[in-house]
Write an enzyme that holds these catalytic residues in place. Structure first.
Site, PDB file in Angstrom:
ATOM      1  NE  ARG A 157      17.432 -41.684   4.358  1.00  0.00           N
ATOM      2  CZ  ARG A 157      17.578 -42.157   3.118  1.00  0.00           C
ATOM      3  NH1 ARG A 157      18.764 -42.200   2.546  1.00  0.00           N
ATOM      4  NH2 ARG A 157      16.547 -42.598   2.451  1.00  0.00           N
ATOM      5  CE1 TYR A 179      28.528 -38.349  28.193  1.00  0.00           C
ATOM      6  CE2 TYR A 179      28.123 -39.890  26.414  1.00  0.00           C
ATOM      7  CZ  TYR A 179      27.666 -38.933  27.292  1.00  0.00           C
ATOM      8  OH  TYR A 179      26.344 -38.569  27.265  1.00  0.00           O
ATOM      9  CG  ASP A 239      34.161 -37.415  22.591  1.00  0.00           C
ATOM     10  OD1 ASP A 239      33.977 -36.188  22.459  1.00  0.00           O
ATOM     11  OD2 ASP A 239      33.324 -38.165  23.126  1.00  0.00           O
ATOM     12  CE  LYS A 284      26.614 -33.412  26.179  1.00  0.00           C
ATOM     13  NZ  LYS A 284      27.521 -34.535  26.134  1.00  0.00           N
TER      14      LYS A 284
HETATM   15  C1  LIG Z   1      27.475 -35.846  25.656  1.00  0.00           C
HETATM   16  C2  LIG Z   1      28.677 -36.542  25.185  1.00  0.00           C
HETATM   17  C3  LIG Z   1      28.595 -37.531  24.182  1.00  0.00           C
HETATM   18  C4  LIG Z   1      27.287 -37.984  23.592  1.00  0.00           C
HETATM   19  O1  LIG Z   1      26.658 -36.994  22.880  1.00  0.00           O
HETATM   20  P1  LIG Z   1      25.050 -36.844  22.731  1.00  0.00           P
HETATM   21  O2  LIG Z   1      24.918 -35.614  21.908  1.00  0.00           O
HETATM   22  O3  LIG Z   1      24.485 -36.724  24.091  1.00  0.00           O
HETATM   23  O4  LIG Z   1      24.569 -38.071  22.030  1.00  0.00           O
HETATM   24  C5  LIG Z   1      29.776 -38.125  23.777  1.00  0.00           C
HETATM   25  N1  LIG Z   1      30.972 -37.790  24.325  1.00  0.00           N
HETATM   26  C6  LIG Z   1      31.088 -36.847  25.287  1.00  0.00           C
HETATM   27  C7  LIG Z   1      32.421 -36.531  25.853  1.00  0.00           C
HETATM   28  C8  LIG Z   1      29.938 -36.204  25.754  1.00  0.00           C
HETATM   29  O5  LIG Z   1      30.059 -35.293  26.735  1.00  0.00           O
END
Ligand SMILES: *Cc1c(COP(=O)(O)O)cnc(C)c1O
Length: 380
Positions: A47, A99, A171, A196
């Site tokens: 962990r 988001y 982000d 992504k």
């Molecule tokens: C998908 C996404 C998230 C969340 O991420 P997960 O891996 O699905 O938890 C946060 N911000 C943006 C811009 C995203 O496209």
């Protein structure tokens, strides 16, 4: 080292001293032998740290020109960790254009713990400054935004965050480090949903944070270990593997998205195309300055002669798959009004510019002509 070399050679090259494997092995173990109680080895309990994860964390940090990387079990787990730097009474300034999952964790969870969120237009300096008070601790921004691809000026916001001693969190999921590096523009923490573009193959959920500030990194490692939302070694391996082709994939995503954006713009059944590469995009000049290309997402609105026009269009597509998410090698189509933004009341959604006729494409790395012909067939 240039970016294209970094994606392949970042991380620690000699993770495996026993066999000198060229690739970082999947250390599928929960614990590590401690040679003697007086002298602890580098890794103890998985962990806290694991070599597969540590290698990936270092890679992501290097791609963002950061000192430290911290991995999480999902993008939202990374967001959760950032918010745990705060305490009850603290305030965060963020965007109206956020988001959906980020909005949900802000308003659905951390609001209940006494953290206050202000949703403003982050391209308006006055709006940001008028919400700053002695409790304000952070600004949270996302650019390009989902699904309308607005661009927020990271450097301009970072000047405000620096002046008022706030932490700026960006982000960077939509752009990926191939297109922009927010730390270089003044951000303190960069957050990624590596599910992504970084992972890139729609086969793993993972998240990460990077920073160059040691005190922030120490706190985030503490939260990572204390809260325990860590990615498993297999997830880290898949993400590391995906990253090795990030530069190749991103270039093709951008090229294909450009071809599709121009095609859609010329189509008589299309009302409007949202893509920051068009000179008519409201923040086109900023996008050109801030980003190295315009990304792989294109949104567009159909001319609305009936209520379910977008749904009819989506049903005719054969290559584009109807699915949540983005950033994978395969092209996906989304319908924000019934998917990512369904929880927002229709009137509010419409005010945000998200009509029922809006469609979001995550343009993959297939042949552009095939993708365009798929769109063409669905537009008849
Ligand atoms: C998908 C996404 C998230 C969340 O991420 P997960 O891996 O699905 O938890 C946060 N911000 C943006 C811009 C995203 O496209």
């Amino acid at each position: 080292m240039k970016f294209d070399t970094k994606v392949i050679h970042s991380g620690s090259e000699s993770v495996d001293p026993t066999y000198n494997s060229v690739n970082t092995p999947i250390y599928q173990t929960s614990t590590f032998k401690i040679n003697s109680p007086e002298k602890h080895s580098k890794f103890q309990y998985a962990r806290t740290s694991n070599p597969t994860r540590a290698d990936l964390e270092q890679t992501i940090a290097q791609l963002e020109n950061a000192e430290y990387g911290i991995g999480f079990s999902s993008g939202v787990a990374a967001i959760d960790a950032v918010l745990k730097l705060l305490k009850s009474g603290d305030e965060v300034i963020t965007s109206k254009d956020l988001y959906g999952g980020t909005y949900r964790i802000f308003n659905g969870i951390f609001k209940n713990f006494g953290i206050r969120f202000h949703f403003v237009d982050l391209n308006k300096t006055d709006e940001i400054i008028s919400h700053i008070n002695k409790n304000t601790k952070a600004i949270w921004l996302e650019t390009p935004t989902n699904p309308l691809l607005n661009i927020v000026d990271i450097k301009a916001v970072s000047k405000i965050s620096a002046k008022y001693q706030l932490k700026l969190v960006v982000d960077n999921t939509f752009a990926s480090p191939f297109l922009q590096n927010p730390l270089d523009l003044g951000a303190d923490i960069v957050m990624h949903s590596t599910s992504k573009y970084l992972g890139g193959h729609s086969d793993v959920i993972m998240g990460a944070l990077v920073t160059s500030e040691k005190t922030l990194a120490d706190k985030l490692y503490f939260i990572q270990n204390a809260s325990g939302a860590i990615p498993g070694p297999m997830d880290c391996f898949l993400t590391s593997r995906g990253i090795k082709t990030l530069h190749l994939r991103m270039q093709r995503h951008c090229d294909n998205a450009k071809a599709i954006a121009y095609y859609l713009k010329s189509h008589p059944k299309v009302e409007k195309v949202y893509w920051p590469g068009f000179s008519g995009h409201p923040q086109h000049e900023l996008a050109r300055k801030q980003m190295r290309n315009f990304g792989g997402v294109v949104s567009f609105a159909l001319k609305k002669n009936k209520e379910d026009i977008a749904i009819e269009f989506i049903k005719k597509l054969e290559i584009f798959t109807l699915a949540e998410s983005l950033g994978g090698v395969e092209s996906l189509v989304g319908h924000p009004a019934s998917m990512s933004h369904a929880s927002i009341p229709k009137a509010k959604r419409k005010k945000m510019g998200i009509s029922n006729a809006l469609i979001r494409l995550s343009v993959g790395v297939e042949d552009a002509e095939d993708l365009i012909s798929d769109l063409k067939n669905a537009l008849v």
